[in-house]
Every structure is written in structure tokens, then in C-alpha cells.
Design a protein around this motif. Structure first.
Motif, mmCIF file in Angstrom:
data_model
loop_
_atom_site.group_PDB
_atom_site.id
_atom_site.type_symbol
_atom_site.label_atom_id
_atom_site.label_comp_id
_atom_site.label_asym_id
_atom_site.label_seq_id
_atom_site.Cartn_x
_atom_site.Cartn_y
_atom_site.Cartn_z
ATOM 1 N N MET A 72 -3.912 120.699 54.794
ATOM 2 C CA MET A 72 -4.317 120.013 56.241
ATOM 3 C C MET A 72 -3.556 118.459 56.197
ATOM 4 O O MET A 72 -4.002 117.936 55.522
ATOM 5 N N LEU A 73 -2.754 118.393 57.172
ATOM 6 C CA LEU A 73 -2.088 117.082 57.451
ATOM 7 C C LEU A 73 -3.158 116.396 58.322
ATOM 8 O O LEU A 73 -3.301 117.007 59.318
ATOM 9 N N LYS A 74 -3.450 115.459 58.068
ATOM 10 C CA LYS A 74 -4.542 114.490 58.662
ATOM 11 C C LYS A 74 -3.747 113.819 59.737
ATOM 12 O O LYS A 74 -2.514 113.781 59.733
ATOM 13 N N PRO A 75 -4.568 113.326 60.824
ATOM 14 C CA PRO A 75 -4.165 112.674 61.859
ATOM 15 C C PRO A 75 -2.803 111.689 61.584
ATOM 16 O O PRO A 75 -1.927 111.471 62.417
ATOM 17 N N GLY A 76 -3.050 110.694 60.414
ATOM 18 C CA GLY A 76 -1.963 109.852 60.107
ATOM 19 C C GLY A 76 -0.593 110.304 60.018
ATOM 20 O O GLY A 76 0.139 109.585 60.257
ATOM 21 N N VAL A 77 -0.450 111.544 59.638
ATOM 22 C CA VAL A 77 0.827 112.327 59.332
ATOM 23 C C VAL A 77 1.590 112.377 60.850
ATOM 24 O O VAL A 77 2.465 112.176 60.899
ATOM 25 N N ILE A 80 3.112 113.436 47.329
ATOM 26 C CA ILE A 80 2.915 113.198 48.654
ATOM 27 C C ILE A 80 1.848 112.008 48.965
ATOM 28 O O ILE A 80 2.281 111.111 49.473
ATOM 29 N N ARG A 81 0.946 111.861 48.345
ATOM 30 C CA ARG A 81 -0.153 110.754 48.264
ATOM 31 C C ARG A 81 0.530 109.591 47.622
ATOM 32 O O ARG A 81 0.337 108.387 48.262
ATOM 33 N N GLY A 82 1.114 109.468 46.687
ATOM 34 C CA GLY A 82 1.895 108.329 46.049
ATOM 35 C C GLY A 82 2.896 107.858 46.949
ATOM 36 O O GLY A 82 2.943 106.734 46.913
ATOM 37 N N ILE A 140 -3.647 111.316 53.858
ATOM 38 C CA ILE A 140 -3.023 111.881 54.576
ATOM 39 C C ILE A 140 -2.759 113.429 54.642
ATOM 40 O O ILE A 140 -2.356 114.161 55.484
ATOM 41 N N VAL A 141 -3.215 113.967 53.530
ATOM 42 C CA VAL A 141 -3.487 115.272 53.322
ATOM 43 C C VAL A 141 -4.554 115.963 52.709
ATOM 44 O O VAL A 141 -4.901 115.230 51.549
#
Length: 147
Positions: A7-12, A101-103, A113-114
């Protein structure tokens, strides 16, 4: 083939980087079999993150997830859960290396973000929470032999 949930969170979406993040999973060879843009309600967020209820970060996590739409996805591939977790990197951004991705994209752990399933049981539960069985599309990947 194993299925996993991300799930890509709202910040993405707010940062306009959904395509870049999705591209990372595609480039690795994972097969996208379901995708949905949605605004979760509080009950759904609380169900999704039930294992974190009572932890110090829970309230902020719920608040952040409700702050905008999310992109729910199901990916398929050999050892898909492990592969996605490697691509995503550790939740703690202080130890999430560049190249993950997080890094590469997360600035704060609490504004991660994910989300990615961490086990077959959680993948099954999360997929069922977000998708009906008929929404998972089993399509023939003509490029599958390359992966």
C-alpha cells in the motif's frame, strides 16, 4: 507463485511519486494483479493496523493513513513477500539503505511511504481486506521467462 500486498501511503500521492515507486516493483519482475486507489475510512485503517493498537505510534499512524488516498496493490512472483520487503527496506528509515524505496524516499519513520505484508498470513489477511477475489486478475505475462 506467491502473492503479497503493498500500500502506497498518502505521502506518495502528495509528493507525486506513485509511478516511481510502482516502477521499482515492476522492474524487479513482480507481476501486478490488482490495483486500487481509495480513501480508507477509520474502521478500515484500524482493522488494517490492528496489530499495532496500543503502541505509542498507533494514533499518528491512523491519522497519517487517513490524511489522503492510498494505492492498494497485489503483486505476484516467486517469493514475492521477501522480494517486496527487500525492495521496500526496513521500517526504521535510519537503517533503511539508499537503493530501497524507504531509503530513497522516506524522510521520517512515522511518515513512512509504503506498507508491505511481512508474512504469508498477513498478506492473505490484507489482500482480503482490500480486494474481492474477483478483483485479482490472473493474466498471462508474456515476459515471464525473463524473470
Amino acid at each position: 507463485m506467491e502473492k503479497t500486498f503493498t500500500m502506497l501511503k498518502p505521502g506518495v500521492l502528495q509528493r507525486r511519486i506513485a509511478g516511481e515507486v510502482i516502477h521499482r516493483f515492476e522492474r524487479k519482475g513482480l507481476k501486478l494483479i490488482a490495483l486500487k486507489l481509495l480513501q480508507m475510512d477509520k474502521a478500515m485503517v484500524e482493522t488494517h493496523y490492528a496489530e499495532h493498537k496500543g503502541k505509542d505510534f498507533y494514533g499518528k499512524l491512523v491519522e497519517y493513513t487517513l490524511s489522503g488516498p492510498v494505492v492498494a496493490m497485489v503483486w505476484e512472483g516467486e517469493e514475492a513477500i521477501t522480494m517486496v520487503r527487500r525492495l521496500v527496506g526496513p521500517t526504521d528509515i535510519d537503517v533503511s539503505l539508499p537503493g530501497t524505496i524507504r531509503g530513497d524516499y522516506a524522510y521520517r519513520t512515522r511518515l513512512n511511504i509504503v506498507h508491505a505484508s511481512d508474512s504469508p498470513a498477513s498478506a492473505e489477511r490484507e489482500i482480503a481486506l482490500f480486494f474481492k477475489p474477483e478483483e485479482l486478475i490472473d493474466w498471462k505475462d508474456g515476459n515471464g521467462h525473463w524473470f
